[in-house]
Design an enzyme around this catalytic site. Structure first.
Site, mmCIF file in Angstrom:
data_model
loop_
_atom_site.group_PDB
_atom_site.id
_atom_site.type_symbol
_atom_site.label_atom_id
_atom_site.label_comp_id
_atom_site.label_asym_id
_atom_site.label_seq_id
_atom_site.Cartn_x
_atom_site.Cartn_y
_atom_site.Cartn_z
ATOM 1 N N HIS A 48 0.863 -1.194 0.000
ATOM 2 C CA HIS A 48 0.000 0.000 0.000
ATOM 3 C C HIS A 48 0.892 1.234 0.000
ATOM 4 C CE1 HIS A 48 -3.877 2.009 1.785
ATOM 5 N NE2 HIS A 48 -3.208 2.859 1.017
ATOM 6 N N HIS A 82 1.139 4.703 -2.546
ATOM 7 C CA HIS A 82 0.729 5.478 -3.728
ATOM 8 C C HIS A 82 2.007 6.132 -4.235
ATOM 9 C CE1 HIS A 82 -3.597 5.218 -2.626
ATOM 10 N NE2 HIS A 82 -3.074 5.103 -1.415
ATOM 11 N N HIS A 126 -9.640 0.805 -1.249
ATOM 12 C CA HIS A 126 -9.608 1.477 0.048
ATOM 13 C C HIS A 126 -11.019 1.407 0.629
ATOM 14 C CE1 HIS A 126 -5.830 3.045 -1.365
ATOM 15 N NE2 HIS A 126 -5.700 3.920 -0.394
ATOM 16 N N GLU A 149 -11.346 3.567 5.857
ATOM 17 C CA GLU A 149 -10.336 4.527 6.348
ATOM 18 C C GLU A 149 -11.114 5.645 7.056
ATOM 19 O OE1 GLU A 149 -8.185 6.631 3.258
ATOM 20 O OE2 GLU A 149 -6.570 7.243 4.619
ATOM 21 N N ASP A 176 1.636 4.107 2.679
ATOM 22 C CA ASP A 176 0.591 4.921 2.041
ATOM 23 C C ASP A 176 1.187 6.039 1.184
ATOM 24 O OD1 ASP A 176 -2.063 5.257 1.435
ATOM 25 O OD2 ASP A 176 -2.646 6.192 3.327
ATOM 26 N N ASP A 177 1.527 7.167 1.790
ATOM 27 C CA ASP A 177 2.083 8.321 1.061
ATOM 28 C C ASP A 177 3.272 8.844 1.859
ATOM 29 O OD1 ASP A 177 -0.127 8.905 -1.110
ATOM 30 O OD2 ASP A 177 -1.183 8.524 0.769
HETATM 31 N N1 HPA Z 1 -6.592 7.482 1.020
HETATM 32 C C1 HPA Z 1 -7.340 7.643 -0.062
HETATM 33 N N2 HPA Z 1 -6.834 8.010 -1.231
HETATM 34 C C2 HPA Z 1 -5.523 8.224 -1.321
HETATM 35 C C3 HPA Z 1 -4.702 8.077 -0.235
HETATM 36 C C4 HPA Z 1 -5.266 7.678 0.996
HETATM 37 O O1 HPA Z 1 -4.593 7.533 2.040
HETATM 38 N N3 HPA Z 1 -3.458 8.366 -0.673
HETATM 39 C C5 HPA Z 1 -3.529 8.669 -1.973
HETATM 40 N N4 HPA Z 1 -4.789 8.594 -2.376
HETATM 41 ZN ZN ZN Z 2 -3.884 4.664 0.395
#
Ligand code: HPA
Ligand code: ZN
Length: 340
Positions: free
Chosen positions: A18, A20, A198, A201, A279-280
């Site tokens: 996971h 991006h 996703h 969250e 994630d990012d």
């Molecule tokens: N959540 C949803 N969309 C996203 C995320 C995330 O953490 N990161 C990049 N796009």
């Molecule tokens: Zn994500």
């Protein structure tokens, strides 16, 4: 056994499932690419960019994330982006990566689908040869856009089918349930693509149910709010459905108030197949190793728990079964070599 949890974390072979790739764009590279492509940024310096990374919910982050990716124009830009991430992954002893990318974030700005996939795929290929990392691509649909737009994106992917292993669903979750994308997921499944989304969250447990029952996903990205629904938890445990959990992301986006309250340990106690991911990483303050260290410290995870989480990555990865068997054998040998 290294008696320091941090040493153990460094040495464990890891998967990242996971990430991006556009979220690995560090401010330094953002500025370098802006200069190379003569793109104007609304920030005067790297420090100013970092200062802007204060989020109180997912949407705050997304606004700045889409703005950041405007510097990505050429095939080389996408290669450089992915390569920088893969080098960091190598330093964290990551052996296997499935990276998300957001084609609609680029095609909407006039960047060709082929340019995006071309650069990312070349980085994945070079990673196998030069870094010993197996890396592949999962294309995400932006859920705040329509299903028709997702379908047009899937159409564009047809010509690059061999370079993409699956589809995912990201962007603004609330108000955009998985069921909005029923048809495009059916088509993706017919193309033989793996399916993830996703869910849970920020969105409610119902969205996790929909991801499972309407979309037919093979993994759930995040899934935190599943814990609000006991029968959902039982289902996830029974099916050994992997969750790709992202602790530092959850903290930065205020999905959890404090890492000490992070649900990862509760998820493990309930028998869920949890993995740890970044994630990012450029936006949330850490790569996958940082996420392991942060959650280990906050929750006091022990040796066996850390090993189990890292091993779950290899169980959850979309690799052929013979490759999985080999990867697990290598993982177990690496752990045995660490001693107790
Ligand atoms: N959540 C949803 N969309 C996203 C995320 C995330 O953490 N990161 C990049 N796009
Ligand atoms: Zn994500």
């Amino acid at each position: 056994m290294p008696d320091q949890p941090h040493l153990l974390i460094d040495r464990l072979p890891k998967c990242e499932l996971h990430i991006h790739i556009e979220g690995s764009l560090e401010p330094e590279l953002m500025f370098a690419l802006a200069q190379r492509n003569k793109v104007k940024l609304p920030f005067a310096s790297v420090e100013e960019v970092r200062k802007a990374y204060q989020f109180s919910q997912l949407q705050d982050f997304l606004d700045i994330y889409y703005q950041g990716m405007s510097v990505l124009i050429t095939e080389q830009d996408f290669f450089d982006l992915a390569w920088a991430y893969l080098e960091r992954a190598r330093a964290d002893n990551v052996r296997y990566v499935e990276m998300f990318f957001d084609p609609q974030g680029h095609t909407s700005r006039g960047v060709a689908f082929a340019t995006v996939v071309g650069g990312l795929h070349r980085a994945c290929q070079e990673a196998a040869a030069r870094l010993g990392i197996r890396a592949s691509l999962i294309m995400c649909f932006l859920r705040h856009l329509s299903e028709a737009e997702a379908e047009a994106t899937l159409d564009q992917a047809q010509a690059h089918r061999s370079r993409i292993i699956g589809v995912g669903l990201d962007s603004s979750e609330k108000g955009h349930p998985p069921s909005k994308f029923r048809t495009v997921y059916r088509r993706a499944r017919e193309m033989g693509l793996h399916l993830v989304a996703h869910a849970g969250e920020e969105g409610p447990p119902e969205y996790v149910w929909e991801a499972l029952d309407v979309l037919g996903v093979e993994r759930v990205d995040h899934g935190n709010r599943s814990l609000e629904d006991d029968s959902l938890v039982a289902r996830l445990a029974r099916e050994r459905m992997p969750l790709t959990v992202c602790p530092l992301s959850n903290l930065k986006l205020c999905v959890v108030r404090d890492l000490r309250r992070h649900p990862l340990r509760r998820m493990m106690d309930k028998g869920l197949t949890v993995t740890v991911n970044s994630d990012d990483p450029a936006y949330f303050g850490g790569y996958v190793g940082d996420n392991y260290r942060a959650v280990q410290q906050a929750l006091g995870l022990g040796r066996d728990e850390l090993i189990a989480v890292a091993r779950n990555g290899f169980l959850a990865a979309f690799m052929p079964e013979d490759e999985r068997k080999k990867a697990l054998t290598e993982f177990d040998a690496a752990v045995a070599a660490l001693g107790r």
